[in-house]
Write an enzyme that holds these catalytic residues in place. Sequence first.
Site, PDB file in Angstrom:
ATOM      1  N   ASP A  46     -15.950  -2.643 -52.255  1.00 42.54           N
ATOM      2  CA  ASP A  46     -16.200  -1.204 -52.079  1.00 42.54           C
ATOM      3  C   ASP A  46     -17.662  -0.891 -51.771  1.00 42.54           C
ATOM      4  O   ASP A  46     -18.091   0.254 -51.865  1.00 42.54           O
ATOM      5  CB  ASP A  46     -15.718  -0.420 -53.298  1.00 42.54           C
ATOM      6  CG  ASP A  46     -16.491  -0.784 -54.538  1.00 42.54           C
ATOM      7  OD1 ASP A  46     -17.234  -1.795 -54.497  1.00 42.54           O
ATOM      8  OD2 ASP A  46     -16.372  -0.077 -55.545  1.00 42.54           O
ATOM      9  N   HIS A 250     -28.615 -18.004 -31.933  1.00 43.46           N
ATOM     10  CA  HIS A 250     -28.501 -16.879 -32.863  1.00 43.46           C
ATOM     11  C   HIS A 250     -28.517 -17.345 -34.324  1.00 43.46           C
ATOM     12  O   HIS A 250     -27.723 -16.900 -35.145  1.00 43.46           O
ATOM     13  CB  HIS A 250     -27.239 -16.051 -32.560  1.00 43.46           C
ATOM     14  CG  HIS A 250     -27.344 -15.294 -31.274  1.00 43.46           C
ATOM     15  ND1 HIS A 250     -26.256 -14.872 -30.568  1.00 43.46           N
ATOM     16  CD2 HIS A 250     -28.423 -14.881 -30.565  1.00 43.46           C
ATOM     17  CE1 HIS A 250     -26.666 -14.247 -29.466  1.00 43.46           C
ATOM     18  NE2 HIS A 250     -27.981 -14.243 -29.452  1.00 43.46           N
ATOM     19  N   ASP A 267     -37.613 -14.802 -33.808  1.00 41.75           N
ATOM     20  CA  ASP A 267     -37.075 -13.768 -32.903  1.00 41.75           C
ATOM     21  C   ASP A 267     -36.675 -12.599 -33.795  1.00 41.75           C
ATOM     22  O   ASP A 267     -35.768 -12.726 -34.623  1.00 41.75           O
ATOM     23  CB  ASP A 267     -35.866 -14.334 -32.142  1.00 41.75           C
ATOM     24  CG  ASP A 267     -35.267 -13.342 -31.144  1.00 41.75           C
ATOM     25  OD1 ASP A 267     -35.575 -12.135 -31.216  1.00 41.75           O
ATOM     26  OD2 ASP A 267     -34.466 -13.783 -30.297  1.00 41.75           O
ATOM     27  N   ASP A 278     -37.944  -6.108 -29.760  1.00 41.54           N
ATOM     28  CA  ASP A 278     -37.248  -7.402 -29.730  1.00 41.54           C
ATOM     29  C   ASP A 278     -38.186  -8.438 -29.130  1.00 41.54           C
ATOM     30  O   ASP A 278     -38.333  -8.509 -27.921  1.00 41.54           O
ATOM     31  CB  ASP A 278     -35.965  -7.274 -28.888  1.00 41.54           C
ATOM     32  CG  ASP A 278     -35.191  -8.587 -28.798  1.00 41.54           C
ATOM     33  OD1 ASP A 278     -35.545  -9.540 -29.523  1.00 41.54           O
ATOM     34  OD2 ASP A 278     -34.243  -8.648 -27.996  1.00 41.54           O
ATOM     35  N   HIS A 357     -29.244 -19.316 -21.450  1.00 36.93           N
ATOM     36  CA  HIS A 357     -29.066 -17.849 -21.507  1.00 36.93           C
ATOM     37  C   HIS A 357     -29.799 -17.168 -20.358  1.00 36.93           C
ATOM     38  O   HIS A 357     -30.508 -17.795 -19.592  1.00 36.93           O
ATOM     39  CB  HIS A 357     -29.531 -17.296 -22.867  1.00 36.93           C
ATOM     40  CG  HIS A 357     -30.962 -17.601 -23.212  1.00 36.93           C
ATOM     41  ND1 HIS A 357     -32.017 -16.894 -22.711  1.00 36.93           N
ATOM     42  CD2 HIS A 357     -31.516 -18.545 -24.032  1.00 36.93           C
ATOM     43  CE1 HIS A 357     -33.153 -17.370 -23.200  1.00 36.93           C
ATOM     44  NE2 HIS A 357     -32.878 -18.378 -23.995  1.00 36.93           N
ATOM     45  N   HIS A 361     -32.545  -8.645 -20.981  1.00 31.62           N
ATOM     46  CA  HIS A 361     -31.515  -7.638 -21.258  1.00 31.62           C
ATOM     47  C   HIS A 361     -32.227  -6.305 -21.396  1.00 31.62           C
ATOM     48  O   HIS A 361     -33.436  -6.257 -21.639  1.00 31.62           O
ATOM     49  CB  HIS A 361     -30.697  -7.988 -22.519  1.00 31.62           C
ATOM     50  CG  HIS A 361     -31.507  -8.192 -23.766  1.00 31.62           C
ATOM     51  ND1 HIS A 361     -32.005  -7.159 -24.515  1.00 31.62           N
ATOM     52  CD2 HIS A 361     -31.919  -9.319 -24.401  1.00 31.62           C
ATOM     53  CE1 HIS A 361     -32.672  -7.638 -25.560  1.00 31.62           C
ATOM     54  NE2 HIS A 361     -32.647  -8.953 -25.511  1.00 31.62           N
ATOM     55  N   HIS A 368     -29.371  -4.891 -27.339  1.00 32.30           N
ATOM     56  CA  HIS A 368     -28.853  -5.181 -26.007  1.00 32.30           C
ATOM     57  C   HIS A 368     -28.342  -3.852 -25.464  1.00 32.30           C
ATOM     58  O   HIS A 368     -27.170  -3.508 -25.605  1.00 32.30           O
ATOM     59  CB  HIS A 368     -27.729  -6.228 -26.055  1.00 32.30           C
ATOM     60  CG  HIS A 368     -28.206  -7.558 -26.539  1.00 32.30           C
ATOM     61  ND1 HIS A 368     -27.365  -8.559 -26.956  1.00 32.30           N
ATOM     62  CD2 HIS A 368     -29.462  -8.064 -26.659  1.00 32.30           C
ATOM     63  CE1 HIS A 368     -28.089  -9.614 -27.321  1.00 32.30           C
ATOM     64  NE2 HIS A 368     -29.353  -9.332 -27.158  1.00 32.30           N
ATOM     65  N   GLU A 391     -37.473 -13.172 -21.557  1.00 37.38           N
ATOM     66  CA  GLU A 391     -37.424 -14.179 -22.617  1.00 37.38           C
ATOM     67  C   GLU A 391     -36.900 -15.543 -22.162  1.00 37.38           C
ATOM     68  O   GLU A 391     -35.811 -15.953 -22.548  1.00 37.38           O
ATOM     69  CB  GLU A 391     -36.597 -13.661 -23.792  1.00 37.38           C
ATOM     70  CG  GLU A 391     -35.260 -13.027 -23.426  1.00 37.38           C
ATOM     71  CD  GLU A 391     -34.511 -12.536 -24.663  1.00 37.38           C
ATOM     72  OE1 GLU A 391     -34.372 -13.305 -25.623  1.00 37.38           O
ATOM     73  OE2 GLU A 391     -34.062 -11.368 -24.656  1.00 37.38           O
ATOM     74  N   TYR A 395     -34.567 -25.529 -24.664  1.00 36.27           N
ATOM     75  CA  TYR A 395     -34.014 -26.034 -25.929  1.00 36.27           C
ATOM     76  C   TYR A 395     -33.518 -27.456 -25.723  1.00 36.27           C
ATOM     77  O   TYR A 395     -32.833 -27.745 -24.745  1.00 36.27           O
ATOM     78  CB  TYR A 395     -32.848 -25.141 -26.385  1.00 36.27           C
ATOM     79  CG  TYR A 395     -33.183 -23.673 -26.298  1.00 36.27           C
ATOM     80  CD1 TYR A 395     -33.795 -23.013 -27.362  1.00 36.27           C
ATOM     81  CD2 TYR A 395     -32.942 -22.958 -25.113  1.00 36.27           C
ATOM     82  CE1 TYR A 395     -34.138 -21.668 -27.255  1.00 36.27           C
ATOM     83  CE2 TYR A 395     -33.292 -21.622 -25.003  1.00 36.27           C
ATOM     84  CZ  TYR A 395     -33.880 -20.982 -26.075  1.00 36.27           C
ATOM     85  OH  TYR A 395     -34.231 -19.657 -25.963  1.00 36.27           O
ATOM     86  N   ARG A 415     -38.845 -20.391 -27.269  1.00 39.68           N
ATOM     87  CA  ARG A 415     -38.567 -19.183 -26.500  1.00 39.68           C
ATOM     88  C   ARG A 415     -39.761 -18.250 -26.687  1.00 39.68           C
ATOM     89  O   ARG A 415     -40.356 -18.215 -27.777  1.00 39.68           O
ATOM     90  CB  ARG A 415     -37.278 -18.498 -26.994  1.00 39.68           C
ATOM     91  CG  ARG A 415     -36.957 -17.190 -26.286  1.00 39.68           C
ATOM     92  CD  ARG A 415     -35.507 -16.711 -26.505  1.00 39.68           C
ATOM     93  NE  ARG A 415     -35.189 -16.343 -27.859  1.00 39.68           N
ATOM     94  CZ  ARG A 415     -34.406 -17.043 -28.673  1.00 39.68           C
ATOM     95  NH1 ARG A 415     -33.863 -18.182 -28.281  1.00 39.68           N
ATOM     96  NH2 ARG A 415     -34.166 -16.630 -29.907  1.00 39.68           N
ATOM     97  N   GLU A 417     -40.647 -14.197 -25.881  1.00 40.09           N
ATOM     98  CA  GLU A 417     -39.994 -12.958 -25.435  1.00 40.09           C
ATOM     99  C   GLU A 417     -40.931 -11.768 -25.546  1.00 40.09           C
ATOM    100  O   GLU A 417     -41.518 -11.536 -26.598  1.00 40.09           O
ATOM    101  CB  GLU A 417     -38.744 -12.694 -26.293  1.00 40.09           C
ATOM    102  CG  GLU A 417     -38.064 -11.368 -25.998  1.00 40.09           C
ATOM    103  CD  GLU A 417     -36.810 -11.140 -26.849  1.00 40.09           C
ATOM    104  OE1 GLU A 417     -36.705 -11.762 -27.927  1.00 40.09           O
ATOM    105  OE2 GLU A 417     -35.959 -10.342 -26.423  1.00 40.09           O
TER     106      GLU A 417
HETATM  107 ZN    ZN Z   1     -33.889 -10.337 -26.775  1.00 36.61          ZN
END
Ligand code: ZN
Length: 448
Positions: A46, A250, A267, A278, A357, A361, A368, A391, A395, A415, A417
């Site tokens: 709950d 992610h 990130d 971002d 990737h 974006h 996004h 970005e 990898y 990465r 970005e």
């Molecule tokens: Zn991003």
Amino acid sequence: MDTNPSASLDGFAPETFRRRRRRVVERLGEDAMVLPAAPPLIRSRDSELPYRPDSELFYLTGCREPEAVLVLRGRSADASIVLFIRPRDPEQERWTGPRIGVDAAMDLYGVDRAFPMGELSRRLPELLEGTGRVHHRLGVHPSVDALVVEALRTARTRGPRTGRGPRSVVDPGEILDELRLRKGPEEITAIRMAVEATIRGFRAGMAVAAPGVGEWEIQAEVEAAFRRAGASGPAFGTIVGSGANGCVLHYTENRRRTRDGDLVLLDAGAEVRLYAGDLTRTFPVSGRFSPEQEAVYQVVEDARQAAVAAVAPGKTVQAVHREAETRLLLGLRELGLLSGSVDELRGRKAHRPYFPHRTSHWLGMDTHDPGDYVRDGRDRPLEPGMVLTVEPGLYFPLRGDGAPLDHPFGGLGIRIEDDVLVTPDGCEVLSAALPTEPREVAALVGAV
Ligand code: ZN
């Protein structure tokens, strides 16, 4: 301090919301739009997740409350803009805080009519009667879906006699995504504030980084700094990937302890006034890149620079991506991982194992942010006021069986970005204050 946090428009002028609604109403023509607030989400049993106001509802009203439904009608003699909202309820408000209420909502949001939520099922069919299409996102609110379906059913039985709809349902994104893609001055201010808070978080997180520090400890510093900078919190799950975790795109578990020699891929983004920052930076936890790490880092940084340089009105997200791709392919060739001409390598997508990737974006209220990258089969040209990320990354995940790779880059995930605003004569890197140059990045690690 204001005792009712929802009784304000987050720094946006009331006229901004009116102008947006006018644009929607113009585009609706014979149609109507039904926009319910995002439903509250249950975390477990709950307890609810903290409520995140609905981006589309906020965009058109400034309303942050759950359980609200906005109805817009293109051709309407009296009321084009009708808002259904929770009524005041002193007993409930003791538990969950003050509500705007029906009367104040009319003034604050400038809508034509406001009604208590309880009247939606009675009034919605009447509001939709005779309209063309209904712009409504099916599948999110079963109870509102049922009312829209009921309006369609009624029109199907009466339609042949009256010649009137509604006859079909389309996604509201068709109109709203296009509007949201081009940011106005207040939105750009909000994004600047979000990026600034994000940078504060990165500096704080990098300052506590040292071999042996947990990924979670870096996360805690980053997010604490977001809040201190006035952000409502992270706009999305903070990624602190040390060592090979940097290869998991992610990764949000953040429960590994860093080790000497690791890179850390951070990130994260702060949310301010419902707008997101971002950013990603990758840094050596010890404060020094190894030669292999720096070689790969430099390739990614070159790709970032080349991609940023390609952001300008008239260019496309695809062209920005292509620029990053070219630099990464050249770099992978220099690192001895690929051979052949860039065109041939691009043709067989030779970078995919290392760069799986896209480069960009859209960025806005949603990390996004919505908006098609391709319109009518063609890449959409960038326009001033659009905000996108740049970005690139490389990898080199370790093999599942733990066997060493046949090159010295195994376990590296890098990465970088930035958040970029398209301006009339090119672009502005909103996150330029946070270094990307390897030596300057390394200098932020453990900095007091
Ligand atoms: Zn991003």
